[in-house]
Design a protein around this motif. Structure first.
Motif, PDB file in Angstrom:
ATOM      1  N   THR A   1     -21.051  17.286  29.169  1.00  0.00           N
ATOM      2  CA  THR A   1     -20.423  18.152  30.174  1.00  0.00           C
ATOM      3  C   THR A   1     -18.998  18.484  29.777  1.00  0.00           C
TER       4      THR A   1
ATOM      5  N   THR B   1     -16.926  28.587  28.256  1.00  0.00           N
ATOM      6  CA  THR B   1     -18.061  28.647  29.170  1.00  0.00           C
ATOM      7  C   THR B   1     -18.398  27.221  29.597  1.00  0.00           C
ATOM      8  N   GLN B   2     -18.641  27.035  30.886  1.00  0.00           N
ATOM      9  CA  GLN B   2     -18.848  25.703  31.430  1.00  0.00           C
ATOM     10  C   GLN B   2     -20.285  25.234  31.199  1.00  0.00           C
ATOM     11  N   VAL B   3     -20.422  24.020  30.700  1.00  0.00           N
ATOM     12  CA  VAL B   3     -21.723  23.358  30.579  1.00  0.00           C
ATOM     13  C   VAL B   3     -21.671  22.083  31.413  1.00  0.00           C
ATOM     14  N   THR B   4     -22.597  21.947  32.330  1.00  0.00           N
ATOM     15  CA  THR B   4     -22.674  20.756  33.167  1.00  0.00           C
ATOM     16  C   THR B   4     -24.058  20.141  33.036  1.00  0.00           C
TER      17      THR B   4
ATOM     18  N   SER C   1     -20.882  32.945  26.284  1.00  0.00           N
ATOM     19  CA  SER C   1     -21.806  33.024  27.409  1.00  0.00           C
ATOM     20  C   SER C   1     -22.905  31.987  27.210  1.00  0.00           C
TER      21      SER C   1
ATOM     22  N   LEU D   1     -29.727  24.101  26.300  1.00  0.00           N
ATOM     23  CA  LEU D   1     -29.005  25.334  26.558  1.00  0.00           C
ATOM     24  C   LEU D   1     -28.670  25.974  25.224  1.00  0.00           C
TER      25      LEU D   1
ATOM     26  N   GLY E   1     -23.489  29.241  29.277  1.00  0.00           N
ATOM     27  CA  GLY E   1     -23.296  27.955  29.928  1.00  0.00           C
ATOM     28  C   GLY E   1     -24.033  27.882  31.255  1.00  0.00           C
ATOM     29  N   GLY E   2     -24.066  26.694  31.831  1.00  0.00           N
ATOM     30  CA  GLY E   2     -24.734  26.519  33.114  1.00  0.00           C
ATOM     31  C   GLY E   2     -24.953  25.063  33.438  1.00  0.00           C
ATOM     32  N   LEU E   3     -25.793  24.838  34.453  1.00  0.00           N
ATOM     33  CA  LEU E   3     -26.141  23.494  34.900  1.00  0.00           C
ATOM     34  C   LEU E   3     -27.542  23.154  34.392  1.00  0.00           C
ATOM     35  N   VAL E   4     -27.659  21.981  33.776  1.00  0.00           N
ATOM     36  CA  VAL E   4     -28.955  21.562  33.236  1.00  0.00           C
ATOM     37  C   VAL E   4     -29.102  20.061  33.442  1.00  0.00           C
TER      38      VAL E   4
END
Length: 127
Positions: free
Chosen positions: A91, A121-124, A7, A18, A9-12
């Motif tokens: 990313t 978990t996606q990290v962008t 858990s 993060l 991850g997200g957009l930054v």
């Protein structure tokens, strides 16, 4: 048997931070070396960081050294990846992994070394 769930991850924006978390199930989490890998679209899954069962040994990919920090809390069955100074090239989908080392301080940086994987978990990171 170990199950892993990531858990955090997200957009930054580029330059931001993060913290990824990975929680493990199973009774012998403290026997396991843990790793973080990542996979960008169209690319192979690559090593990011690893930590020994005790937390006393860590190892990083050159691309993240000095920016990322791996840590663990064996009492909580958690492993973390603190990511600072993020770049667009960070990313990817980030995966947590585990390998039983039977008390050895060894760490591992190859995908084939690990027996258990989370779902990712996606990290962008935007520029």
């Amino acid at each position: 048997q170990v199950q892993l769930v990531e858990s955090g991850g997200g957009l930054v924006q580029a330059g931001g931070s993060l913290r990824l978390s990975c929680v493990a199930s199973g009774r012998t989490f403290s026997n396991y070396a843990m790793g973080w890998f990542r996979q960008a679209p169209g690319k192979e899954r690559e090593f990011v960081a690893t930590i020994s069962w005790s937390g006393g040994t860590t190892y990083y990919a050159d691309s993240v050294k000095g920016r990322f920090t791996i840590s663990r809390d064996n009492a909580k069955k958690m492993v973390y990846l603190q990511m600072n100074s993020l770049k667009p090239e960070d990313t990817a989908v980030y995966y947590c992994s585990a390998r039983n080392t039977w008390g050895s301080e060894s760490v591992y940086n190859k995908r084939a070394d690990y027996n258990y994987w989370g779902q990712g978990t996606q990290v962008t990171v935007s520029s």
